[in-house]
Design an enzyme around this catalytic site. Sequence first.
Site, PDB file in Angstrom:
ATOM      1  N   HIS A   1      33.824  26.070   1.805  1.00 28.39           N
ATOM      2  CA  HIS A   1      34.552  25.587   2.981  1.00 28.39           C
ATOM      3  C   HIS A   1      36.061  25.808   2.799  1.00 28.39           C
ATOM      4  O   HIS A   1      36.739  26.344   3.676  1.00 28.39           O
ATOM      5  CB  HIS A   1      34.242  24.098   3.186  1.00 28.39           C
ATOM      6  CG  HIS A   1      35.047  23.424   4.239  1.00 28.39           C
ATOM      7  ND1 HIS A   1      34.557  23.176   5.500  1.00 28.39           N
ATOM      8  CD2 HIS A   1      36.305  22.929   4.226  1.00 28.39           C
ATOM      9  CE1 HIS A   1      35.484  22.556   6.215  1.00 28.39           C
ATOM     10  NE2 HIS A   1      36.561  22.391   5.462  1.00 28.39           N
ATOM     11  N   GLU A   2      36.579  25.407   1.651  1.00 25.38           N
ATOM     12  CA  GLU A   2      38.022  25.539   1.406  1.00 25.38           C
ATOM     13  C   GLU A   2      38.440  27.003   1.282  1.00 25.38           C
ATOM     14  O   GLU A   2      39.510  27.382   1.751  1.00 25.38           O
ATOM     15  CB  GLU A   2      38.434  24.737   0.174  1.00 25.38           C
ATOM     16  CG  GLU A   2      38.204  23.242   0.297  1.00 25.38           C
ATOM     17  CD  GLU A   2      38.832  22.590   1.520  1.00 25.38           C
ATOM     18  OE1 GLU A   2      39.840  23.105   2.058  1.00 25.38           O
ATOM     19  OE2 GLU A   2      38.316  21.545   1.969  1.00 25.38           O
TER      20      GLU A   2
ATOM     21  N   HIS B   1      39.013  28.327   4.682  1.00 23.59           N
ATOM     22  CA  HIS B   1      40.333  27.942   5.199  1.00 23.59           C
ATOM     23  C   HIS B   1      41.405  28.877   4.637  1.00 23.59           C
ATOM     24  O   HIS B   1      42.289  29.329   5.359  1.00 23.59           O
ATOM     25  CB  HIS B   1      40.676  26.502   4.825  1.00 23.59           C
ATOM     26  CG  HIS B   1      40.057  25.465   5.696  1.00 23.59           C
ATOM     27  ND1 HIS B   1      40.079  25.510   7.083  1.00 23.59           N
ATOM     28  CD2 HIS B   1      39.419  24.312   5.377  1.00 23.59           C
ATOM     29  CE1 HIS B   1      39.468  24.446   7.571  1.00 23.59           C
ATOM     30  NE2 HIS B   1      39.056  23.698   6.550  1.00 23.59           N
TER      31      HIS B   1
ATOM     32  N   HIS C   1      38.388  22.714  12.377  1.00 18.67           N
ATOM     33  CA  HIS C   1      36.963  22.605  12.036  1.00 18.67           C
ATOM     34  C   HIS C   1      36.132  22.662  13.312  1.00 18.67           C
ATOM     35  O   HIS C   1      36.606  22.316  14.389  1.00 18.67           O
ATOM     36  CB  HIS C   1      36.672  21.273  11.334  1.00 18.67           C
ATOM     37  CG  HIS C   1      37.400  21.103  10.056  1.00 18.67           C
ATOM     38  ND1 HIS C   1      38.565  20.375   9.960  1.00 18.67           N
ATOM     39  CD2 HIS C   1      37.143  21.588   8.823  1.00 18.67           C
ATOM     40  CE1 HIS C   1      38.989  20.399   8.709  1.00 18.67           C
ATOM     41  NE2 HIS C   1      38.150  21.134   7.998  1.00 18.67           N
TER      42      HIS C   1
END
Length: 193
Positions: free
Chosen positions: A47-48, A51, A152
């Site tokens: 997830h990070e 980003h 998100h």
Amino acid sequence: SNSTIAWAGPCMRDGHDRPIFGNVNFCPRMLSTAASKWDYMKSTAVHELLHALGFGADSWPLFRDADGSPQTARDANGDVPYSEVTCPDGVTRTVQAPSNKTVRVAQARGGPVTLIVTPRVASVARDLFGCASLEGAELENQPSSTTCYPSHWEQRVLLDEMMGAVSQPHSALSALTLAVLEDSGWYRANYSS
């Protein structure tokens, strides 16, 4: 805080705004080496990294069309200008606002919703939800205090999606997230499973 596991984002971009260096920060006291937490920690890391690759509010105004031209108008220096806008949460902020070709605020369920409306995202959302009239895919309704637009997917619409706001131990990287990355103008996605 006692709930943040990690945070990330691009920290250097090339001449076409593509992230070329990123920063991922993991909060040590929130990490776990327990076998039962492995999937949760791995999902958080992916997830990070997404980003850092450009999935987020700081990148939406920098997206480019397939021909490499910016989706959001630039000033004489080639930068996205700052402007004062009323954000979906009703607060007025000075931000680099993305073009409505990238992000659009619409009314739904009695209030504003923020949508990614790029071509591939709209196409994937229409296929995913079986609705030919969808403009795009919904972002969360909770932007941070420093940004206007969310970073998100809306959790109640895309519960286990990798780029939802709340980490899940068995998150799925969906075609919607791949479509966002491809519609940024910086990547080519492989949609095969």
